[in-house]
Design an enzyme around this catalytic site. Sequence first.
Site, PDB file in Angstrom:
ATOM      1  N   HIS A   1       0.839  -1.207   0.000  1.00  0.00           N
ATOM      2  CA  HIS A   1       0.000   0.000   0.000  1.00  0.00           C
ATOM      3  C   HIS A   1       0.873   1.255   0.000  1.00  0.00           C
ATOM      4  O   HIS A   1       0.645   2.183  -0.789  1.00  0.00           O
ATOM      5  CB  HIS A   1      -0.901  -0.045   1.237  1.00  0.00           C
ATOM      6  CG  HIS A   1      -1.727   1.178   1.484  1.00  0.00           C
ATOM      7  ND1 HIS A   1      -3.102   1.168   1.461  1.00  0.00           N
ATOM      8  CD2 HIS A   1      -1.392   2.459   1.796  1.00  0.00           C
ATOM      9  CE1 HIS A   1      -3.569   2.380   1.719  1.00  0.00           C
ATOM     10  NE2 HIS A   1      -2.543   3.177   1.943  1.00  0.00           N
ATOM     11  N   GLU A   2       1.873   1.285   0.883  1.00  0.00           N
ATOM     12  CA  GLU A   2       2.729   2.470   0.993  1.00  0.00           C
ATOM     13  C   GLU A   2       3.586   2.667  -0.256  1.00  0.00           C
ATOM     14  O   GLU A   2       3.787   3.803  -0.705  1.00  0.00           O
ATOM     15  CB  GLU A   2       3.599   2.379   2.244  1.00  0.00           C
ATOM     16  CG  GLU A   2       2.823   2.327   3.559  1.00  0.00           C
ATOM     17  CD  GLU A   2       1.848   3.479   3.723  1.00  0.00           C
ATOM     18  OE1 GLU A   2       2.185   4.610   3.315  1.00  0.00           O
ATOM     19  OE2 GLU A   2       0.744   3.251   4.241  1.00  0.00           O
TER      20      GLU A   2
ATOM     21  N   HIS B   1       2.037   4.669  -2.997  1.00  0.00           N
ATOM     22  CA  HIS B   1       1.971   6.122  -2.791  1.00  0.00           C
ATOM     23  C   HIS B   1       3.188   6.842  -3.366  1.00  0.00           C
ATOM     24  O   HIS B   1       3.115   8.041  -3.662  1.00  0.00           O
ATOM     25  CB  HIS B   1       1.909   6.444  -1.296  1.00  0.00           C
ATOM     26  CG  HIS B   1       0.562   6.286  -0.676  1.00  0.00           C
ATOM     27  ND1 HIS B   1      -0.602   6.657  -1.296  1.00  0.00           N
ATOM     28  CD2 HIS B   1       0.191   5.816   0.557  1.00  0.00           C
ATOM     29  CE1 HIS B   1      -1.632   6.416  -0.495  1.00  0.00           C
ATOM     30  NE2 HIS B   1      -1.179   5.904   0.624  1.00  0.00           N
TER      31      HIS B   1
ATOM     32  N   ASP C   1      -5.459   8.315  -1.215  1.00  0.00           N
ATOM     33  CA  ASP C   1      -6.291   7.537  -0.290  1.00  0.00           C
ATOM     34  C   ASP C   1      -7.741   7.999  -0.429  1.00  0.00           C
ATOM     35  O   ASP C   1      -8.285   8.662   0.443  1.00  0.00           O
ATOM     36  CB  ASP C   1      -5.807   7.715   1.159  1.00  0.00           C
ATOM     37  CG  ASP C   1      -4.492   7.009   1.419  1.00  0.00           C
ATOM     38  OD1 ASP C   1      -4.322   5.865   0.956  1.00  0.00           O
ATOM     39  OD2 ASP C   1      -3.623   7.596   2.079  1.00  0.00           O
TER      40      ASP C   1
END
Length: 370
Positions: free
Chosen positions: A300-301, A304, A315
């Site tokens: 997920h990170e 970004h 998000d």
Amino acid sequence: MKVTILASAILALINGALALPANTPTLDVTLTQVDNTRIKATVKNTGNEKVTFVHLNFFQDAAPVKKVSLFRNATEVEFTGIKRRLLTEGLSDDALTTLAPGATFEDEFDVASTADLTEGGTVTIRTDGFVPITTDRKVSGYIPYQSNELEIEVDAAKAAAVPQAIKLLDRRTKVASCSGSRASALSTALRNAASLANAAASAASSGSSTRFQEYFKTTSSSTRNTVAARFRAVASEASSQSSGKTTYYCTDPYGYCDSNTLAYTLPSSNLIANCDIYYSYLPALTSSCHAQDQATTTLHEFTHAPAVYSPGTDDYAYGYRASTALSASQALLNADTYALFANGTPLLPLSTSTSKCSTLTMVIAVNLNC
């Protein structure tokens, strides 16, 4: 043909279960200019029921999170704050806001603290998305929000005088401030994230179109190729711990971790930091459908970080129910959509392994509000 019809019918059932009821409350956000780049947001519950929601990554969050999007000449201005992944259960009371029907709250913030507006001129500001709602401190659904579009004239000199929310650290090696059990946990998470991302890339490019539609709301070849390319980029970044395009901290170098935050990313510096509960709360790799773990949090990170794949994700929504309610354009740039898709992708070929998020499982999960 029968299998295709059945899959389509089940997907329709899922989408129906995720649809917002007509009386679902919404949050109306009114943006006004206070002074130059200082903005006030007034958030109102327009529904007929009291709602309790997570205000982290939203208005009232004291951290430098992305509350609004800024545009100059239709091009989005780079955000220089943090994007963080939150717990979905066991949330602390100070992370929650309750609004009665018709009630409002206000939040003032300076957009120049998390964006370079020293050029001055006309800037357009707006925001929309979904906020997690909770029951017994556990995320149980979502509530949509949308703002007006605010156009402001920025005084360049005043904007330049606004202190930046985050002072950049010196770049270090790719994995920084890591030792002992945390170094071991992160090493395992990176390996697992690489495996998940590689499997998800294959599933995105040539796997089930029904499953891809479920998460990304389209089956167009261009979108499938873009999603697969991002997953491959994440797999590549996670595969090396001594080089790469991001700096990954085992601990919190900026002080933005709290009891509800698993990890966060500073996209403008391609820096990722794990928080204490990343290690104490999350399993290395979950066996549950759409559950959080260290591997998908790391994945997920990585999405970004624009240096991994540009543009970096936002998000717009958290969790399966909210993420699968996004439009195709939003899903393509939603970090949790990638984490959720990867979570349900078998690591082995489909002939020898089945997804932990089989279609039947997802129908049951939706009905149980999990």
